[in-house]
Design a protein around this motif. Structure first.
Motif, PDB file in Angstrom:
ATOM      1  N   ASN A 121     -19.454   7.587   7.280  1.00 27.27           N
ATOM      2  CA  ASN A 121     -20.383   7.568   7.841  1.00 27.27           C
ATOM      3  C   ASN A 121     -21.348   8.840   8.070  1.00 27.27           C
ATOM      4  O   ASN A 121     -22.479   8.838   7.823  1.00 27.27           O
ATOM      5  CB  ASN A 121     -20.236   7.377   9.584  1.00 27.27           C
ATOM      6  N   PHE A 122     -20.890   9.844   7.966  1.00 22.07           N
ATOM      7  CA  PHE A 122     -21.510  11.163   8.238  1.00 22.07           C
ATOM      8  C   PHE A 122     -22.340  11.610   6.917  1.00 22.07           C
ATOM      9  O   PHE A 122     -23.033  12.166   6.963  1.00 22.07           O
ATOM     10  CB  PHE A 122     -20.550  12.433   8.583  1.00 22.07           C
ATOM     11  N   SER A 163     -28.973   7.974   7.274  1.00 19.79           N
ATOM     12  CA  SER A 163     -30.114   6.961   7.438  1.00 19.79           C
ATOM     13  C   SER A 163     -29.638   5.578   7.651  1.00 19.79           C
ATOM     14  O   SER A 163     -30.141   5.023   8.443  1.00 19.79           O
ATOM     15  CB  SER A 163     -31.224   7.151   6.285  1.00 19.79           C
ATOM     16  N   GLU A 164     -28.423   5.215   6.981  1.00 22.16           N
ATOM     17  CA  GLU A 164     -28.057   3.963   7.073  1.00 22.16           C
ATOM     18  C   GLU A 164     -27.395   3.620   8.697  1.00 22.16           C
ATOM     19  O   GLU A 164     -27.503   2.692   8.919  1.00 22.16           O
ATOM     20  CB  GLU A 164     -26.840   3.595   5.978  1.00 22.16           C
ATOM     21  N   ILE A 165     -26.481   4.604   8.753  1.00 17.77           N
ATOM     22  CA  ILE A 165     -26.196   4.221  10.033  1.00 17.77           C
ATOM     23  C   ILE A 165     -26.816   4.481  11.378  1.00 17.77           C
ATOM     24  O   ILE A 165     -26.688   4.040  12.398  1.00 17.77           O
ATOM     25  CB  ILE A 165     -24.673   5.077  10.695  1.00 17.77           C
ATOM     26  N   CYS A 191     -26.980   1.449  14.214  1.00 23.85           N
ATOM     27  CA  CYS A 191     -25.699   0.630  13.345  1.00 23.85           C
ATOM     28  C   CYS A 191     -24.242   0.912  13.557  1.00 23.85           C
ATOM     29  O   CYS A 191     -23.648   0.221  13.845  1.00 23.85           O
ATOM     30  CB  CYS A 191     -26.213   0.801  11.944  1.00 23.85           C
ATOM     31  N   ASP A 192     -24.365   2.396  13.547  1.00 22.45           N
ATOM     32  CA  ASP A 192     -22.662   2.854  13.841  1.00 22.45           C
ATOM     33  C   ASP A 192     -23.142   4.467  13.929  1.00 22.45           C
ATOM     34  O   ASP A 192     -24.296   4.822  14.006  1.00 22.45           O
ATOM     35  CB  ASP A 192     -21.731   2.644  12.621  1.00 22.45           C
ATOM     36  N   THR A 193     -22.094   5.066  14.420  1.00 21.18           N
ATOM     37  CA  THR A 193     -22.111   6.496  14.622  1.00 21.18           C
ATOM     38  C   THR A 193     -20.991   7.164  14.006  1.00 21.18           C
ATOM     39  O   THR A 193     -20.033   6.509  13.339  1.00 21.18           O
ATOM     40  CB  THR A 193     -21.951   6.772  16.073  1.00 21.18           C
ATOM     41  N   THR A 194     -21.017   8.768  13.832  1.00 15.75           N
ATOM     42  CA  THR A 194     -20.082   9.102  13.055  1.00 15.75           C
ATOM     43  C   THR A 194     -18.826   9.129  13.851  1.00 15.75           C
ATOM     44  O   THR A 194     -17.742   9.550  13.215  1.00 15.75           O
ATOM     45  CB  THR A 194     -20.519  10.654  12.642  1.00 15.75           C
ATOM     46  N   GLY A 195     -18.742   8.901  15.064  1.00 13.90           N
ATOM     47  CA  GLY A 195     -17.718   9.343  15.864  1.00 13.90           C
ATOM     48  C   GLY A 195     -17.399  11.053  16.215  1.00 13.90           C
ATOM     49  O   GLY A 195     -18.382  11.766  15.724  1.00 13.90           O
ATOM     50  N   PRO A 238     -18.583   2.396   1.979  1.00  9.62           N
ATOM     51  CA  PRO A 238     -19.174   3.483   2.110  1.00  9.62           C
ATOM     52  C   PRO A 238     -19.514   4.034   3.539  1.00  9.62           C
ATOM     53  O   PRO A 238     -19.388   5.394   3.976  1.00  9.62           O
ATOM     54  CB  PRO A 238     -20.319   3.555   1.279  1.00  9.62           C
ATOM     55  N   TYR A 239     -19.695   3.231   4.538  1.00 12.02           N
ATOM     56  CA  TYR A 239     -20.114   3.565   5.632  1.00 12.02           C
ATOM     57  C   TYR A 239     -20.032   1.963   6.538  1.00 12.02           C
ATOM     58  O   TYR A 239     -19.932   1.081   6.060  1.00 12.02           O
ATOM     59  CB  TYR A 239     -21.591   4.022   5.955  1.00 12.02           C
ATOM     60  N   GLY A 240     -20.069   2.238   7.752  1.00 13.41           N
ATOM     61  CA  GLY A 240     -20.056   1.311   8.826  1.00 13.41           C
ATOM     62  C   GLY A 240     -18.685   0.246   8.746  1.00 13.41           C
ATOM     63  O   GLY A 240     -17.449   0.949   8.374  1.00 13.41           O
TER      64      GLY A 240
END
Ligand code: ZN
Length: 320
Positions: free
Chosen positions: A114-115, A119-121, A134-138, A178-180
């Motif tokens: 995610n990091f 822009s996507e998250i 959408c999501d976060t890095t945590g 890749p993310y999410g």
């Protein structure tokens, strides 16, 4: 009333689970020392929180940018004696056992990638009641071990344990994208799988000195696409069983900074809960920013106990 220590003690006694909900109902607020999960102002429906929610936001809300983990830091602890099945060359054996026919969706919070995809998250998604990221890095430990690796490791261990009981287990992500996924999709995966139980695994990023685990239950929401009314009661039962088993197996105490000592918190601001149509809870296994908790969270042996605690709670819930 401020710190009902008897709750933790009672929970350590096997068979005390029936009392858990009572404690949850009567326990008062904690001292408002400002953990990461306290920020969603007005979202609390369990105990009246202290004001002052300017701290970092909730777990599937925005988390502090400073918590972005370094991708180069590896796990500091020794491998567990019971390693997670991170890479699986073969599907699980045909389901037999007490959970045969049951479907469990495990949602490992965040994503190690995610990091790299800010822009996507950060794109807003509709969670029924409102729009949020959408999501976060945590979060991460002070040494840089990311929450997203913790959640995946525990998810793998939990998957193995549940499959041994005969359950069909699906993960919302397995570091295979890749993310999410975004929080709305995380909920949808559980819904579309018609999960009998769903659990989202996290670790918190609160202040040092804030310790312990808590299970987050969905509050009643009926707004937009969100309608949790049918899952509030079964999710509470799932959460109470998971919390009780988690205390018993790990020996960890319930959170000393949210939930009034019960280890249970009800929230209405989390998209992953608001959009769920199946019984679902979140678990914050500990506080990665507290050194004592971090020593547990980075221990493979402890993570196995954490997974075992969750598994026993889920099995108990599904067997009725
Ligand atoms: Zn998290």
């Amino acid at each position: 009333m401020r710190r009902p220590l008897t709750v933790a003690i009672a929970a350590l006694v096997p068979g005390a689970l029936l009392g858990w909900g009572v404690y949850a109902a009567v326990a008062g607020p904690d001292d408002g020392s400002g953990g990461a999960d306290r920020a969603a102002g007005g979202a609390w429906t369990s105990a009246a929180p202290s004001p002052g929610g300017s701290a970092s936001a909730s777990d599937d809300a925005k988390e502090p940018a400073s918590a972005s983990p370094s991708p180069t830091v590896e796990e500091p602890s020794a491998p567990a004696s019971a390693p997670a099945s991170a890479s699986r060359s073969a599907p699980a054996a045909p389901a037999t056992g007490p959970l045969k026919g049951k479907v469990v969706v495990i949602d490992p919070g965040h994503n190690p990638g995610n990091f790299r995809h800010a822009s996507e998250i950060n794109r807003k998604v509709n969670v029924g009641t409102h729009w949020k990221e959408c999501d976060t890095t945590g979060t991460a430990t002070d040494a840089g071990w990311p929450e997203a690796k913790f959640t995946l490791d525990v998810a793998h261990r939990l998957r193995t344990l549940l499959e041994e009981q005969g359950a069909t287990v699906k993960l919302t992500q397995d570091d295979d994208r890749p993310y999410g996924p975004c929080v709305d999709e995380r909920a949808r995966i559980g819904n579309e799988a018609k999960a009998d139980a769903a659990i989202s695994i996290h670790a918190d990023g609160s202040g040092a000195g804030n310790r312990g685990f808590h299970v987050i239950l969905p509050g009643a929401v009926h707004d937009g696409e969100a309608d949790t009314r049918a899952i509030v009661a079964p999710s509470a039962e799932l959460g109470e069983r998971v919390a009780g088993s988690f205390v018993r197996v790990t020996g960890s105490a319930p959170s000393n900074y949210v939930g009034g000592g019960t280890g249970l918190v009800t929230r209405t601001d989390l998209g992953g809960l608001n959009l769920s149509t199946v019984p679902k809870v979140f678990i914050e296994c500990g506080n990665m920013r507290d050194g004592t908790d971090a020593a547990l969270l980075t221990s493979g042996e402890w993570r196995q106990k954490a997974a075992q605690g969750m598994s026993e709670g889920i099995v108990s819930f599904l067997r009725g």
